[in-house]
Design a protein around this motif. Sequence first.
Motif, mmCIF file in Angstrom:
data_model
loop_
_atom_site.group_PDB
_atom_site.id
_atom_site.type_symbol
_atom_site.label_atom_id
_atom_site.label_comp_id
_atom_site.label_asym_id
_atom_site.label_seq_id
_atom_site.Cartn_x
_atom_site.Cartn_y
_atom_site.Cartn_z
ATOM 1 N N LYS A 64 0.850 -1.203 0.000
ATOM 2 C CA LYS A 64 0.000 0.000 0.000
ATOM 3 C C LYS A 64 0.878 1.243 0.000
ATOM 4 O O LYS A 64 2.026 1.195 0.439
ATOM 5 N N PHE A 101 -3.512 5.292 3.839
ATOM 6 C CA PHE A 101 -2.854 4.266 3.024
ATOM 7 C C PHE A 101 -3.885 3.641 2.086
ATOM 8 O O PHE A 101 -4.977 3.269 2.519
ATOM 9 N N ILE A 102 -3.523 3.559 0.803
ATOM 10 C CA ILE A 102 -4.445 2.954 -0.177
ATOM 11 C C ILE A 102 -3.702 1.904 -0.991
ATOM 12 O O ILE A 102 -2.470 1.897 -1.055
ATOM 13 N N LYS A 103 -4.470 1.016 -1.618
ATOM 14 C CA LYS A 103 -3.855 0.042 -2.538
ATOM 15 C C LYS A 103 -3.319 0.807 -3.736
ATOM 16 O O LYS A 103 -3.926 1.790 -4.180
#
Length: 353
Positions: A64, A101-103
Motif C-alpha cells: 500500500k 494508506f491505499i492500494k
Amino acid sequence: MVTENLKKFETPVFPFTAIVGQEEMKLALQLNVIDPKIGGVMIMGDRGTGKSTTIRAITDLLPKIEVVKNDPFNSHKSDLELMGNEVRSAIQNNEPIETEFIKIPMVDLPLGATEDRVCGTIDIEKALTEGIKAFEPGLLAKANRGLLYVDEVNLLDDHLVDILLDSAASGWNTVEREGISIRHPARFVLVGSGNPEEGELRPQLLDRFGMHAEIRTVKDPILRVKVVEERTSFDQNPALWLANYESKQQELRDKIIDAQKLLPTVEIEYDLRVKISEVCSQLDVDGLRGDIVTNRAAKAHAAYDKRDKVTIEDISKVITLCLRHRLRKDPLESIDSGDKVGKVFREVFEIEN
C-alpha cells in the motif's frame, strides 16, 4: 460498515504466484514494479494466454502507498515530483496534511476513451465566471503512483498513445484550454497488451516502452490441463484458493519491497556497461534508450535477487526483453528478433552456447 459490505462484492483476483508459465511477462512486470523508471512493458501474445489476468494479479502483490487524503492525484506527502499544486501550497503554508494508506491504483484505459477522459478537462465557463481553475481530473491523475493498463494498445488511436507515453516518460500531464493551463503529476507504470495479428505499433511508439514481452500459447498438454484445472477450481472457490496462496503471495510481496529498498545501492561495473552498449551498437539500435533501459533493468534484477552488484547473469535475463522491439525490422529476415539479441549478447560477452 459500508466499506465492509463493498469488500464482499469485490471481484477476487487470481493470485500472481499461482500463474503457470509466462515467465517472461511475469519477470518484466515485477522489474517495472521494482523500478518504474524502466518505462513500462508491452506484452504481445496470442489471444487467451492470460495477459489481462497476470497484469491484474500483479497489483494485488504491491504494497500500500501513503497518499494525501481526498487528493485526486494520490499526492505524496513530501516528494515534490509526486504531489499536486494544492498539496504543495498547503505544505509551503505549513498547513496540516492528513494522509491515508491505499492500494496502489490500477487504472484500465478503455479503447474508446477520449482525450478529455484521459487527460482531464478544464471548465472554461466556471474559470471565467468564478475566476478559479475548475479542473476535472482524468485517468492520468487517477493513475499517478500506480499502473495504467491499456488492453489492445495497438488498436488505440496513435494520438492517445503519444499522450500516454509522454506522460509516462516525463511524469507530468499538462492540460491547456483557451489559455488556461493545468499541470499535475502523472507518474505511472504503463502496461500495454495486444495481439500481433491485429496490427503492430509504430516503431517509434514501440521504442518508448521500456520492455517488450512476447507470450505464446502453452503447447504441452499436461501444462494446459494444469492451467485449466487451476482456473476452474479458483472460480469455484476463490476464498479458499486465495487463503492457500496467501503465504506465497506475502513472500513475493516482501521480496519486491526489499528489492525496492536495495535498488539505490546497486552498482553495475564500467566493463559491463560498455558491453551492453556494444550489444546495442552491433544490433544497430537507434538512440540510447536501449542502453539506459538495459542498465536499469539489470540493476532491478540484481536487487530482486538480493544483490548489490550486477552480474552477466542479470544482463542475460533482461537484455532480450529490453532490446528486441528496438531492432529495425527486415521483412526478408527469418530469424526472430529475440534470437538475434541473444546471439549478439553471447558474442559480445563471450559466452559459449
